[in-house]
Enzyme design. Structure first.
Site, PDB file in Angstrom:
ATOM      1  N   GLU A   9       0.945  -1.394  -0.242  1.00 28.28           N
ATOM      2  CA  GLU A   9      -0.103  -0.076  -0.012  1.00 28.28           C
ATOM      3  C   GLU A   9       1.028   1.334  -0.156  1.00 28.28           C
ATOM      4  O   GLU A   9       0.469   2.454  -0.426  1.00 28.28           O
ATOM      5  CB  GLU A   9      -0.992   0.071   1.298  1.00 28.28           C
ATOM      6  CG  GLU A   9      -1.819  -1.350   1.178  1.00 28.28           C
ATOM      7  CD  GLU A   9      -2.890  -1.209  -0.213  1.00 28.28           C
ATOM      8  OE1 GLU A   9      -2.961  -0.376  -0.438  1.00 28.28           O
ATOM      9  OE2 GLU A   9      -2.950  -2.454  -0.465  1.00 28.28           O
ATOM     10  N   HIS A  42       1.548   2.102  -3.256  1.00 31.65           N
ATOM     11  CA  HIS A  42       0.391   2.947  -4.071  1.00 31.65           C
ATOM     12  C   HIS A  42       0.542   4.574  -3.501  1.00 31.65           C
ATOM     13  O   HIS A  42       0.202   5.382  -4.071  1.00 31.65           O
ATOM     14  CB  HIS A  42      -0.823   2.332  -3.885  1.00 31.65           C
ATOM     15  CG  HIS A  42      -1.126   1.169  -4.438  1.00 31.65           C
ATOM     16  ND1 HIS A  42      -0.843   0.834  -5.849  1.00 31.65           N
ATOM     17  CD2 HIS A  42      -1.454  -0.012  -3.946  1.00 31.65           C
ATOM     18  CE1 HIS A  42      -1.136  -0.384  -6.166  1.00 31.65           C
ATOM     19  NE2 HIS A  42      -1.604  -1.016  -4.982  1.00 31.65           N
TER      20      HIS A  42
END
Length: 441
Positions: free
Chosen positions: A23, A26
């Site tokens: 994550e 991202h």
């Protein structure tokens, strides 16, 4: 039992770190490109802990089975003429599309909002979506490098671990020598466990593969073997016997023919087994192992539905599972637990758990690149399709097309999610009822 639990828990901690890094892969480019990120969450379900820093809420949820970041405007806003569609008689999937559009619209901050994902150039959207899988790949490379160069790989040495007393056929299930069995050449020559082979017929040997090759190629020939024993050199004369041995592939598994019968070959044999040691490898070996794993996992992933079906069949019939087949996180945890509880030096067990975690990150890398929503690969395909449409319009001097509305694919996404949940459930159940054991049953 405690060691098994520790190994199982360590893998789950490693998985949480892997999800967090995914994550972050991202999050960092999204913020770098100016996209407004509302949440960064590890896990799903109820929130266990969260804290807001700036405009982003960071937190941990109860179910550690994934994670997400919430970016503003993943899709373009709902067209005004469609704003009321979907709820009155539109059907189940139409309602799903409208709900997805409504949820997306809530992330937008007015008509003039520029800090949204869908407005980014195609290459920036691709970079954001690739960031997660690439972080898993980089983490796997680091883990494999630590394993190969920091700890070392188990390597067969020229030191003799065991010496067979006799020679038995490869097809025999015999476990003890009988008076009719020929004496093994190494035992007959006086070779002992602990001897380190220095040379064969005057040729210095440095690894067991080289030693084994020279023995296999010399059946019936007398070989002058020099070994190091108790600090001094001892000369022996060994004559390999011509015998039938199983053929193994590069992964160490027995090769079988079309009828599942083990393939054998006639080779020279003296009846010794080597001592294996952890030997640090050159720094490039770790990345090489990572990319070899990518190819292996990709080979499994493209036939994942078939592999899961076969696993489901073994779940019903109790048959033996494919040791190279897919695992759930439960299965990976079982493997890690077995490694941690094995009767082996602690460094070997640490190496085993690192290997499982590295392979898990390779699986996350490959799996998330599957070109289906809601996976990262699906978002990449949507961005590329948007880019193709815009390029086509420019080439033919047409007005810029409207952004691709991926909410139309929500029904397809729903089907994909249901299939993923079903496959995950089959694998988890199989890993509980009929698990793959690292050391056999």
């Amino acid at each position: 039992m405690i060691a098994f639990v520790v190994g199982f828990a360590l893998l789950f901690v490693g998985l949480a770190v892997s999800i967090a890094l995914h994550e972050i892969g991202h999050l960092v480019p999204a913020k770098r490109f100016g996209v407004r990120v509302g949440q960064y969450m590890i896990g799903f379900g109820p929130t266990v802990w969260s804290r807001r820093f700036g405009e982003t809420e960071y937190g941990v949820k109860a179910l550690p089975i994934g994670g997400y970041i919430s970016m503003a405007g993943m899709y373009p806003p709902t067209p005004a003429e469609r704003a009321g569609e979907g709820r009155a008689g539109g059907g189940f999937f139409a309602t799903m599309v409208q709900d997805a559009r409504a949820a997306n619209d809530e992330t937008l901050d007015g008509d003039g909002d520029q800090r949204v994902f869908y407005r980014l150039p195609v290459h920036k959207r691709v970079i954001i979506m690739l960031g997660g899988p690439v972080m898993n790949l980089l983490f796997a490379i680091v883990l494999f490098a630590l394993l190969a160069s920091g700890i070392g790989l188990s390597t067969a040495t020229t030191t003799v671990a065991t010496v067979s007393e006799c020679v038995v056929s490869a097809s025999s299930d015999q476990t003890e020598c009988t008076p009719d069995d020929p004496v093994a050449p190494a035992a007959e020559a006086g070779m002992l466990p602990g001897d380190r082979i220095l040379s064969i017929d005057g040729v210095e040997v440095t690894d067991f593969d080289e030693t084994s090759a020279m023995i296999r190629d010399a059946p019936g020939e007398s070989l002058d073997v020099v070994v190091l024993r108790d600090g001094g050199e001892t000369s022996l004369v060994v004559t390999p016997l011509l015998t039938e041995r199983p053929v193994y592939d590069d992964s160490g598994r027995a090769v079988t023919d079309a009828d599942d019968v083990p393939v054998t070959e006639e080779v020279g044999f003296i009846g010794i087994a080597p001592v294996s040691e952890l030997q640090p490898q050159p720094i490039w070996v770790g990345p090489q192992m990572a990319f070899e794993n990518v190819g292996a996992v990709a080979g499994i992933m493209w036939q994942l539905p078939v592999k899961v079906w076969e696993t489901g069949v073994t779940l019903v019939t109790g048959g033996e599972r494919d040791p190279d087949g897919p695992l759930s996180i439960v299965g990976a945890g079982v493997i890690a637990g077995e490694v941690a509880s094995a009767e082996a030096p602690i460094l070997n067990r640490v190496a085993g758990i690192l290997s499982v975690l590295a392979s898990l990150n390779i699986a996350l890398f490959v799996f998330n690149l599957i070109p289906l929503l809601p996976l990262d690969g699906g978002h990449i395909v949507v961005a590329l399709w948007d880019g193709i449409k815009r390029t086509w319009a420019r080439l033919f001097r047409r007005p810029p097309p409207a952004p691709v509305d991926a909410t139309k694919l929500v029904p397809v996404t729903f089907v994909v999610v249901v299939c993923l949940i079903a496959m995950g459930a089959v694998l988890i159940l199989a890993d509980i009822v009929n698990p793959i054991s690292l050391f056999g049953s």
